[in-house]
Design an enzyme around this catalytic site. Structure first.
Site, PDB file in Angstrom:
ATOM      1  N   ASP A  23      56.838  36.164  45.423  1.00  0.00           N
ATOM      2  CA  ASP A  23      56.117  34.663  45.084  1.00  0.00           C
ATOM      3  C   ASP A  23      55.247  34.157  45.630  1.00  0.00           C
ATOM      4  O   ASP A  23      55.177  33.721  47.396  1.00  0.00           O
ATOM      5  CB  ASP A  23      57.530  33.534  45.912  1.00  0.00           C
ATOM      6  CG  ASP A  23      57.535  32.746  45.160  1.00  0.00           C
ATOM      7  OD1 ASP A  23      57.311  31.876  44.610  1.00  0.00           O
ATOM      8  OD2 ASP A  23      58.573  31.909  45.854  1.00  0.00           O
ATOM      9  N   LYS A  87      47.481  26.461  44.292  1.00  0.00           N
ATOM     10  CA  LYS A  87      48.064  27.101  42.781  1.00  0.00           C
ATOM     11  C   LYS A  87      47.725  26.124  41.879  1.00  0.00           C
ATOM     12  O   LYS A  87      47.055  26.148  40.507  1.00  0.00           O
ATOM     13  CB  LYS A  87      49.924  26.974  43.034  1.00  0.00           C
ATOM     14  CG  LYS A  87      50.395  28.053  42.370  1.00  0.00           C
ATOM     15  CD  LYS A  87      51.502  28.354  42.331  1.00  0.00           C
ATOM     16  CE  LYS A  87      52.332  28.574  41.376  1.00  0.00           C
ATOM     17  NZ  LYS A  87      54.169  28.779  42.169  1.00  0.00           N
ATOM     18  N   GLU A 187      59.602  32.613  37.357  1.00  0.00           N
ATOM     19  CA  GLU A 187      59.893  31.896  38.840  1.00  0.00           C
ATOM     20  C   GLU A 187      61.429  32.186  38.543  1.00  0.00           C
ATOM     21  O   GLU A 187      62.636  32.299  38.688  1.00  0.00           O
ATOM     22  CB  GLU A 187      59.867  31.021  39.422  1.00  0.00           C
ATOM     23  CG  GLU A 187      57.923  31.200  40.330  1.00  0.00           C
ATOM     24  CD  GLU A 187      57.004  30.128  39.824  1.00  0.00           C
ATOM     25  OE1 GLU A 187      58.294  28.776  40.664  1.00  0.00           O
ATOM     26  OE2 GLU A 187      55.953  30.408  40.896  1.00  0.00           O
ATOM     27  N   ASP A 211      64.506  23.741  40.126  1.00  0.00           N
ATOM     28  CA  ASP A 211      64.123  24.236  41.603  1.00  0.00           C
ATOM     29  C   ASP A 211      62.251  22.786  41.997  1.00  0.00           C
ATOM     30  O   ASP A 211      62.188  22.293  41.346  1.00  0.00           O
ATOM     31  CB  ASP A 211      62.442  25.478  40.647  1.00  0.00           C
ATOM     32  CG  ASP A 211      61.628  25.355  41.580  1.00  0.00           C
ATOM     33  OD1 ASP A 211      62.144  24.886  42.963  1.00  0.00           O
ATOM     34  OD2 ASP A 211      60.635  26.423  41.727  1.00  0.00           O
TER      35      ASP A 211
END
Ligand code: AMP
Length: 616
Positions: A23, A87, A187, A211
């Site tokens: 992850d 990211k 994800e 999330d």
């Protein structure tokens, strides 16, 4: 008797190959595997340490990189050398991130081009791919240290809304870190797998994955049909998360103390932020928090936290409503709700999300680890450990080609399942045309100029043939990672060409949204423009074929036919200079009327001649 494989080159025992799940998060990253003995997905951690590695890279004066906890300690003291949230820069240009440049404390370079952003640290430049590769390298090293075996293969997760450029960038980062990236998976899909959803299950299930991390919020609606995953819709806010709660708590305390100079004192502000985060976490299991900061006594109750969190919570629920609407579903149609991200530990969030969806949420798996654990399950499937699960995603925007008049010809429509393949035949416009430019676009508008160009290449070496004669088949292939390959082949000669589409830059979520919105608001204009362009193209084609036909067969036409044709051609030519679609169609039809009788007659004669010449 069990056989023990031995590597004859090294003399060592050959271990069964381990494929890790990674992850690669905005704030934290981690590695998980299926434990060789317990067969359970397990997050890797060194003795007494956390499984999470902060996604932070620090560079010292010599350019030496440190990753993780140690790097995070420099966030405050050396903000210009300490890179966090890399990211957020993956697959982006400067223009993409310009609006958020205040968020980053390090230098992001604007080189005035459409190429991907770079980060400047001292005199060195780093691409987000390189920065992510430092994090992946650290994860690989830690995993090898814990497992005492080389780790070379991985499954890496990305947000469901990541586009082609961002997925490609993630894959490249893996390669740079010495990892063979077997699969990039979403994800929310990984989180579902960690809860066992979609594994060995027949039937259909619809799942909402909520999330909420430190800095980002994502809601994804997935459908699993007989073990096949499909993303129905995604929504969220890339700048909303637990950090906002921490800041709001600091402000709450500051309002009480009326301390004005605090924001100037960065170290003290940071102390306040860390204490606010501690308060928030404490209140996930207690009802009151008390502390002393800078000589001041501060408290926070879970009720106060509740009102601080409420606006953020409402925003996330708005995103959920939108995601449901996009998936054309109502809450009652959601079978399971999964909680991901550290901030979903807050009881107020869990309760509100449960109430919104009208069912208890899945929160049994550690929300920080759930994505990596799911990636490990996928890695295990890829390692051939007999679980048959197929992962399917959808394309966020339509993919197509530019055709005559700058029109978008869609080969793979938006929301198509991937992997996916489509092909269509095209031909040349001019006699003897030896090349054809293939321009690939992404977007929903009818004209390519309003869409985003992904790539362009030339198919060359088409042997000389009359216009309309070559058959060029263009094929689009999107593989399981969502990466597009375009190929073109002239079928008569076999000339072919292909490229992998690695777009120069990525789209922001906002941009995807804008493109979709524009396609709706401009739908009427687009239809009108498309109709006009199509009418023009048809008119022009008829003019040129008629001209050619008359040139060749003038002797077979009567003087009256020749005059009528000349007049009808003139009228059509004039109409083509104007923007009246109906007039162009009318004049095209008129020319057709004039030429059809003699064209048929001449054709019949030609056929008759051939028949006569045929000997039986
Ligand atoms: P992630 O990005 O998923 O690692 O989530 C990190 C976020 O979760 C940070 O904002 C943390 O403050 C928050 N968080 C972690 N543990 C808790 C907790 N027990 N209660 C509330 N928030 C938490």
């Amino acid at each position: 008797m069990p056989k023990i494989p031995i590597n004859i080159a090294t003399g060592s025992l050959q271990q069964p190959e381990i494929i890790v799940g990674i992850d690669l998060g905005t704030t934290n990253s981690l590695v998980a595997i299926i434990h060789p003995e317990s067969k359970q997905p397990t997050a890797l951690k060194e003795h007494n340490s956390a499984s999470l590695v902060p996604s932070v890279v620090h560079f010292d004066a010599q350019g030496q990189a440190t990753v993780g906890e140690a790097a995070r300690n420099f966030l405050l003291t050396e903000p210009q050398n300490t890179i966090f949230s890399a990211k957020r820069l993956m697959g982006k240009t400067y223009a993409d991130v310009q609006a958020q440049s205040g968020f980053f404390t390090y230098k992001i370079i604007d080189d005035q081009t459409d190429s991907l952003v770079k980060v400047q640290v001292g005199s060195r430049f780093y691409s987000p791919i390189e920065l992510s590769s430092y994090i992946l390298k650290e994860l690989k090293t830690r995993a090898e240290h814990i497992l005492k075996t080389p780790v070379t293969k991985a499954v890496i997760t990305v947000p469901a809304y990541f586009n082609d450029a961002q997925r490609q960038a993630t894959r490249d980062a893996g390669r740079l870190a010495g990892l063979d990236v077997l699969r990039i998976i979403n994800e929310p899909t990984a989180a579902s797998l960690a809860y066992g959803l979609g594994l060995n299950q027949a039937g259909e299930q619809t799942i909402a994955v909520y999330d909420l991390g430190g800095g980002t919020f994502d809601i994804s609606i997935l459908k699993i049909t007989d073990g096949i995953f499909e993303v129905l819709s995604t929504n969220g806010n890339t700048y909303l998360g637990g950090d906002d709660v921490d800041r709001a708590i600091v402000n709450h305390w500051l309002n009480q103390t009326e301390s004005q100079d605090l924001p100037e004192n960065k170290a003290l502000l940071q102390t306040y932020r860390l204490e606010a985060e501690r308060a928030k976490k404490h209140l996930s299991t207690h009802s009151v928090f008390e502390t002393a900061l800078d000589g001041q006594h501060h408290t926070l109750t879970s009720e106060q936290l509740g009102s601080i969190v409420q606006p953020l919570l409402n925003q996330t629920l708005d995103c959920c409503r939108q995601a449901l609407a996009d998936a054309k579903l109502n809450v009652a149609q959601i079978d399971e709700v999964i909680m991901v991200g550290g901030s979903t530990r807050m009881p107020i969030i869990k309760t509100a999300v449960g109430q919104f969806f009208g069912k208890p949420v899945h929160d049994g798996v550690n929300p920080d680890e759930v994505v990596a654990l799911g990636a490990a399950i996928q890695a295990d499937i890829l390692a051939g450990n007999n679980r048959q699960v197929l992962l399917l995603d959808v394309t966020p925007l339509s993919l197509g080609l530019e055709t005559m008049g700058g029109l978008m010809d869609v080969l793979i429509p938006r929301n198509s399942k991937i992997p996916s393949r489509a092909s269509r035949q095209y031909t040349t416009q001019k006699d003897g045309q030896s090349g054809m430019r293939i321009s690939v676009y992404q977007g929903e508008r009818d004209l390519v100029e309003h869409n985003r160009k992904l790539a362009e290449f030339n198919l060359t070496g088409i042997p000389g043939m009359p216009a309309g004669f070559p058959k060029v088949e263009v094929a689009f292939l999107i593989n399981a990672d969502g990466i597009l390959q375009v190929s073109a082949k002239e079928l008569r000669s076999g000339v072919s060409q292909s490229i992998d589409v690695q777009p120069q830059y990525g789209l922001t979520d906002a941009e995807v949204e804008r493109l979709l919105l524009e396609s709706l608001t401009h739908a009427e204009d687009d239809i009108a423009t498309r109709a006009l362009i199509e009418a023009r193209t048809e008119g022009q084609q008829l003019l040129s074929t008629t001209e050619k036909f008359v040139g060749k067969n003038a002797a077979l036409l009567t003087p009256q036919e020749l005059t009528d044709t000349a007049m009808a051609m003139q009228a059509l030519q004039l109409a083509l200079t104007m923007t009246d679609k109906n007039l162009i169609q009318e004049k095209t039809e008129a020319l057709n009327e004039v030429s059809r009788p003699y064209a048929e007659r001449v054709m019949d004669q030609a056929i008759g001649q051939t028949m006569k010449g045929t000997k039986i």
